[in-house]
Design a protein around this motif. Structure first.
Motif, mmCIF file in Angstrom:
data_model
loop_
_atom_site.group_PDB
_atom_site.id
_atom_site.type_symbol
_atom_site.label_atom_id
_atom_site.label_comp_id
_atom_site.label_asym_id
_atom_site.label_seq_id
_atom_site.Cartn_x
_atom_site.Cartn_y
_atom_site.Cartn_z
ATOM 1 N N PHE A 143 50.201 -15.843 -11.422
ATOM 2 C CA PHE A 143 51.173 -16.169 -10.371
ATOM 3 C C PHE A 143 52.601 -15.946 -10.863
ATOM 4 C CE2 PHE A 143 54.140 -19.198 -8.483
ATOM 5 C CZ PHE A 143 54.079 -18.799 -7.155
ATOM 6 N N ASP A 144 52.959 -16.567 -11.978
ATOM 7 C CA ASP A 144 54.337 -16.474 -12.484
ATOM 8 C C ASP A 144 54.701 -15.036 -12.844
ATOM 9 O OD1 ASP A 144 55.243 -19.494 -12.838
ATOM 10 O OD2 ASP A 144 53.152 -19.331 -13.432
ATOM 11 N N MET A 145 53.758 -14.310 -13.447
ATOM 12 C CA MET A 145 54.011 -12.911 -13.787
ATOM 13 C C MET A 145 54.204 -12.075 -12.516
ATOM 14 S SD MET A 145 54.221 -12.728 -17.043
ATOM 15 C CE MET A 145 54.348 -10.941 -17.080
ATOM 16 N N SER A 146 53.437 -12.360 -11.488
ATOM 17 C CA SER A 146 53.555 -11.633 -10.225
ATOM 18 C C SER A 146 54.926 -11.856 -9.592
ATOM 19 C CB SER A 146 52.449 -12.083 -9.266
ATOM 20 O OG SER A 146 52.653 -11.567 -7.982
ATOM 21 N N VAL A 147 55.399 -13.091 -9.590
ATOM 22 C CA VAL A 147 56.718 -13.383 -9.016
ATOM 23 C C VAL A 147 57.803 -12.682 -9.827
ATOM 24 C CG1 VAL A 147 58.389 -15.206 -8.471
ATOM 25 C CG2 VAL A 147 55.953 -15.585 -8.028
ATOM 26 N N LEU A 148 57.710 -12.752 -11.146
ATOM 27 C CA LEU A 148 58.685 -12.069 -12.007
ATOM 28 C C LEU A 148 58.685 -10.571 -11.723
ATOM 29 C CD1 LEU A 148 60.719 -12.017 -14.349
ATOM 30 C CD2 LEU A 148 58.748 -11.897 -15.910
ATOM 31 N N LYS A 149 57.502 -9.984 -11.658
ATOM 32 C CA LYS A 149 57.386 -8.546 -11.411
ATOM 33 C C LYS A 149 57.999 -8.170 -10.062
ATOM 34 C CE LYS A 149 53.993 -4.824 -11.042
ATOM 35 N NZ LYS A 149 52.620 -4.403 -11.341
ATOM 36 N N LYS A 150 57.723 -8.951 -9.032
ATOM 37 C CA LYS A 150 58.260 -8.663 -7.694
ATOM 38 C C LYS A 150 59.782 -8.786 -7.672
ATOM 39 C CE LYS A 150 54.049 -10.084 -5.343
ATOM 40 N NZ LYS A 150 53.399 -11.180 -4.599
ATOM 41 N N CYS A 151 60.320 -9.784 -8.361
ATOM 42 C CA CYS A 151 61.786 -9.929 -8.417
ATOM 43 C C CYS A 151 62.419 -8.730 -9.115
ATOM 44 C CB CYS A 151 62.168 -11.220 -9.134
ATOM 45 S SG CYS A 151 61.904 -12.711 -8.166
ATOM 46 N N LEU A 152 61.854 -8.327 -10.237
ATOM 47 C CA LEU A 152 62.388 -7.162 -10.947
ATOM 48 C C LEU A 152 62.305 -5.911 -10.076
ATOM 49 C CD1 LEU A 152 60.780 -7.865 -14.437
ATOM 50 C CD2 LEU A 152 63.239 -7.939 -13.908
ATOM 51 N N ARG A 153 61.172 -5.722 -9.427
ATOM 52 C CA ARG A 153 60.972 -4.541 -8.582
ATOM 53 C C ARG A 153 61.918 -4.548 -7.379
ATOM 54 N NH1 ARG A 153 55.945 -5.276 -5.491
ATOM 55 N NH2 ARG A 153 57.437 -6.407 -4.231
ATOM 56 N N ASP A 154 61.953 -5.660 -6.664
ATOM 57 C CA ASP A 154 62.730 -5.707 -5.427
ATOM 58 C C ASP A 154 64.231 -5.602 -5.661
ATOM 59 O OD1 ASP A 154 60.297 -5.925 -4.170
ATOM 60 O OD2 ASP A 154 60.547 -8.017 -3.572
ATOM 61 N N TYR A 155 64.676 -6.080 -6.807
ATOM 62 C CA TYR A 155 66.097 -5.965 -7.138
ATOM 63 C C TYR A 155 66.390 -4.712 -7.971
ATOM 64 C CZ TYR A 155 67.235 -10.596 -5.294
ATOM 65 O OH TYR A 155 67.452 -11.690 -4.484
ATOM 66 N N GLU A 156 65.365 -3.887 -8.173
ATOM 67 C CA GLU A 156 65.493 -2.624 -8.917
ATOM 68 C C GLU A 156 66.094 -2.838 -10.308
ATOM 69 O OE1 GLU A 156 67.559 0.093 -6.325
ATOM 70 O OE2 GLU A 156 65.859 0.175 -4.944
ATOM 71 N N ILE A 157 65.558 -3.830 -10.995
ATOM 72 C CA ILE A 157 66.001 -4.146 -12.353
ATOM 73 C C ILE A 157 64.999 -3.541 -13.327
ATOM 74 C CG2 ILE A 157 66.403 -5.988 -14.028
ATOM 75 C CD1 ILE A 157 67.198 -7.776 -11.613
ATOM 76 N N GLU A 158 65.489 -2.687 -14.209
ATOM 77 C CA GLU A 158 64.650 -2.100 -15.253
ATOM 78 C C GLU A 158 64.561 -3.080 -16.413
ATOM 79 O OE1 GLU A 158 63.037 0.883 -15.258
ATOM 80 O OE2 GLU A 158 63.699 1.227 -13.187
ATOM 81 N N TRP A 159 63.363 -3.313 -16.903
ATOM 82 C CA TRP A 159 63.199 -4.158 -18.084
ATOM 83 C C TRP A 159 62.343 -3.433 -19.088
ATOM 84 C CZ3 TRP A 159 59.823 -9.131 -18.619
ATOM 85 C CH2 TRP A 159 60.131 -9.782 -19.822
ATOM 86 N N LYS A 160 61.050 -3.530 -18.961
ATOM 87 C CA LYS A 160 60.100 -2.881 -19.859
ATOM 88 C C LYS A 160 59.022 -2.257 -18.982
ATOM 89 C CE LYS A 160 60.370 -6.666 -23.222
ATOM 90 N NZ LYS A 160 59.593 -7.640 -23.969
ATOM 91 N N PRO A 161 58.309 -1.256 -19.467
ATOM 92 C CA PRO A 161 57.212 -0.711 -18.661
ATOM 93 C C PRO A 161 56.040 -1.682 -18.546
ATOM 94 C CG PRO A 161 57.371 0.437 -20.769
ATOM 95 C CD PRO A 161 58.532 -0.504 -20.699
ATOM 96 N N TYR A 162 55.875 -2.539 -19.540
ATOM 97 C CA TYR A 162 54.827 -3.555 -19.500
ATOM 98 C C TYR A 162 55.269 -4.724 -20.367
ATOM 99 C CZ TYR A 162 53.514 -1.949 -24.144
ATOM 100 O OH TYR A 162 53.535 -1.624 -25.465
ATOM 101 N N VAL A 163 54.626 -5.857 -20.152
ATOM 102 C CA VAL A 163 54.933 -7.045 -20.941
ATOM 103 C C VAL A 163 53.624 -7.748 -21.278
ATOM 104 C CG1 VAL A 163 55.309 -8.548 -18.943
ATOM 105 C CG2 VAL A 163 56.438 -9.077 -21.094
ATOM 106 N N ARG A 164 53.572 -8.288 -22.473
ATOM 107 C CA ARG A 164 52.381 -9.029 -22.916
ATOM 108 C C ARG A 164 52.591 -10.512 -22.633
ATOM 109 N NH1 ARG A 164 50.330 -7.288 -28.514
ATOM 110 N NH2 ARG A 164 51.439 -9.171 -28.974
#
Length: 178
Positions: free
Chosen positions: A90-111
């Motif tokens: 759940f938390d990873m999904s929300v983080l991913k959606k926020c990064l995507r929707d705001y077009e913020i580049e971070w990492k290609p993947y996260v562990r």
């Protein structure tokens, strides 16, 4: 693994694609060394259910940073160790959606790792809800408050490690590619 960045998010509505709060608790060498909390202006309406659950409303987040503003502050912290959460999908999904929707580049993947998965393996036959595990371990919890939830999750993680959990077995990867 010697550094874990345990986080918890609260959301404003059933879409679960924005944060209204984030709590971060950092564990280093088996000790909680840092805690961070912020409300977040989700720039979306709040559902009655979420407001009632978390106590966070449009009025509460007035003046709070938006996710892009907050990200500039928390990215160094989020990048500083292995991410962990309770019901991490759940938390990873929300983080991913926020990064995507705001077009913020971070990492290609996260562990990351999930304390629900760890506790299920170590403590079969009991409930693995955050509040139930806190009762089991005697951990204080103000449930659905991101700072309290992240702190409780960190303490659960420490209990699991102390019980002999091999953290490496529970590491998963989340793709952040769009």
């Amino acid at each position: 693994m010697s550094r874990f960045v345990v986080f918890d998010v609260e959301t404003p509505n059933r879409l679960s694609n924005r944060m209204s709060a984030i709590g971060i608790t950092v564990i280093e060498d088996g000790v909680i060394v840092n805690e961070y909390y912020s409300l977040v202006d989700p720039e979306q309406p709040f559902d009655y259910f979420n407001t009632r659950l978390t106590g966070i409303s449009e009025e509460t987040v007035a003046g709070a940073p938006t996710f892009p503003e907050l990200w500039t502050r928390i990215e160094p912290l989020m990048s500083s160790g292995l991410l962990a959460a309770h019901n991490a999908s759940f938390d990873m999904s929300v983080l991913k959606k926020c990064l995507r929707d705001y077009e913020i580049e971070w990492k290609p993947y996260v562990r990351y790792l999930c304390t629900v998965q760890m506790s299920r393996r170590l403590l079969p036959g009991i409930s693995h809800k955050l509040n139930d595990l806190c009762d089991y371990f005697g951990i204080c919890l103000n449930h659905h408050q991101a700072d309290s939830d992240s702190r409780a999750c960190a303490e659960i993680l420490l209990h699991c490690i102390d019980a002999g959990a091999d953290v490496r077995q529970f590491i998963r990867t989340c793709s952040l590619d769009r």
